[in-house]
Design an enzyme around this catalytic site. Sequence first.
Site, PDB file in Angstrom:
ATOM      1  N   CYS A 103      -2.057   3.882   0.493  1.00 13.08           N
ATOM      2  CA  CYS A 103      -3.148   4.042  -0.461  1.00 13.08           C
ATOM      3  C   CYS A 103      -4.100   2.874  -0.296  1.00 13.08           C
ATOM      4  O   CYS A 103      -3.808   1.937   0.438  1.00 13.08           O
ATOM      5  CB  CYS A 103      -2.639   4.180  -1.883  1.00 13.08           C
ATOM      6  SG  CYS A 103      -1.449   2.969  -2.362  1.00 13.08           S
TER       7      CYS A 103
ATOM      8  N   HIS B 274      12.872   8.515  10.858  1.00 16.40           N
ATOM      9  CA  HIS B 274      14.235   8.894  11.254  1.00 16.40           C
ATOM     10  C   HIS B 274      14.160   9.344  12.707  1.00 16.40           C
ATOM     11  O   HIS B 274      13.243  10.081  13.085  1.00 16.40           O
ATOM     12  CB  HIS B 274      14.801  10.011  10.372  1.00 16.40           C
ATOM     13  CG  HIS B 274      16.246  10.243  10.681  1.00 16.40           C
ATOM     14  ND1 HIS B 274      17.250   9.480  10.140  1.00 16.40           N
ATOM     15  CD2 HIS B 274      16.849  11.099  11.540  1.00 16.40           C
ATOM     16  CE1 HIS B 274      18.415   9.886  10.630  1.00 16.40           C
ATOM     17  NE2 HIS B 274      18.199  10.857  11.491  1.00 16.40           N
TER      18      HIS B 274
ATOM     19  N   GLU C 278       0.833  -1.217   0.000  1.00 18.80           N
ATOM     20  CA  GLU C 278       0.000   0.000   0.000  1.00 18.80           C
ATOM     21  C   GLU C 278       0.864   1.261   0.000  1.00 18.80           C
ATOM     22  O   GLU C 278       0.346   2.359   0.175  1.00 18.80           O
ATOM     23  CB  GLU C 278      -0.918  -0.007   1.229  1.00 18.80           C
ATOM     24  CG  GLU C 278      -1.909  -1.183   1.272  1.00 18.80           C
ATOM     25  CD  GLU C 278      -1.302  -2.504   1.721  1.00 18.80           C
ATOM     26  OE1 GLU C 278      -0.114  -2.518   2.119  1.00 18.80           O
ATOM     27  OE2 GLU C 278      -2.001  -3.521   1.658  1.00 18.80           O
ATOM     28  N   SER C 279       2.157   1.178  -0.107  1.00 13.66           N
ATOM     29  CA  SER C 279       3.125   2.275  -0.206  1.00 13.66           C
ATOM     30  C   SER C 279       4.269   2.118   0.801  1.00 13.66           C
ATOM     31  O   SER C 279       5.016   1.173   0.700  1.00 13.66           O
ATOM     32  CB  SER C 279       2.468   3.645  -0.102  1.00 13.66           C
ATOM     33  OG  SER C 279       3.378   4.562  -0.645  1.00 13.66           O
TER      34      SER C 279
END
Length: 428
Positions: free
Chosen positions: A84, A69, A63-64
């Site tokens: 998404c 960090h 889905e992405s």
Amino acid sequence: MSNALGNHILVEFMGCDPHIMNDVSSIERDMVDAALKAGATVINSTFHHFSPYGVSGVVVIQESHLAIHTWPEYGYAAVDLFTCGEMDAWISFDYLKECFGAKNYSALEMKRGAVQLLTRNDFDISSMRQKAAEWTNPEMYTRNVWFTDKDDNQALSLRYTGEVFFDVQSPFQRVRILESPKYGKMLTLDDMFMTTEKDEFHYHEMISHPAMFTHGAAKNILVIGGGDGGTVREVLKHEGVEKVTMVEIDGAVIDACKEFLPSIAASFDHPKLELIVGDGIAHAKEAAPESYDIIIVDGSDPVGPAEGLFSVEFYRNCYNALKPGGILVAQGESPKFNEHAFTELNVTLQHIFGKENAPVSLFFVPTYPTGMWSFQYGLKDAKHPKTVNDMTSIDAFVAEKGLKYYNSDIHTATFALPNFVKSLLNGK
Ligand code: SPD
């Protein structure tokens, strides 16, 4: 979500536990779990620890992606949750907030890819397949996606092109056909390798021919599992065979392999084959006593639908269904990857067939973790496979059929066990 392609949540986690913020392993685990809890399909993750402080990493999901960090010295993490489809990234947000012990946080949600501003161009899937074929050329191949078959401590990974030929969640398992540059198309069930175009012959020749030549006159064979078709393809190479009954529980495996692995699923239309999509465990229970010369259990690992293929009751039923002189061969797990399942199966077979009648064969398969795998036998008043001495007919068969793994030397050698394996089997 209907008016945008994606959803992007930019997160600030503050007042986090500094030790957690510097622990690359736990951050990777938490990020992957955050994706899974939100229902994502994790493709890969890569994380890095900076010296002396800080962690950076990305979880790539179907889905992405989820990215992070950290600045441990400030107890701070900058996190991107970009999704998404129907995935709810706020579930990942809530989970990470707990994992990192964040005392303060903020989040900015942005819809990405406003549909009313975009023009859709559908393109032909065959051109993508053509591209995927080009990616198998190592010089053109740049993607870095990996399929990993693992337990908690050990793994085997193969790079794949990213092309997904088949991906179905059946009632039993997730069935996928992926393509790897090194091993060609491959069948995976849940997160395990089952077979690949390039090394399937190791497994399928070795589950079939040692038993067939040991028996010498097998006519009626039962194959339980084996949905890719490789085992029945090999068994049907023996002309004396009159009938092969194959019982595979998952029709999706058969469908996937017929369409995308035709060189393995090559014999499903053979006139001597009766193909049953059904429960092999029930079939063994209901089989007429003394009805099969050889029973081959080409099952998966002892989780999910294959769990019952490792039970005492199942092997007792197989014993009853074998004719006198009959042979059972079962996918026997690995003495290096899953020692427990390997030894437990042998205890079961010894219990049912007798201590001297449960020999083990080892063979090499590059696409199973550790590469060292086994088949385990149950001999019902059958001769021991090592005593077979008609080596000439083995070699003639090997030459005629063009076998690539099995031969008369291998027939004997496969039953020779290293000392540590003997010790495992003797319970030491
Ligand atoms: N971990 C893999 C165990 C082997 C499962 N069977 C493979 C099917 C090949 N026909």
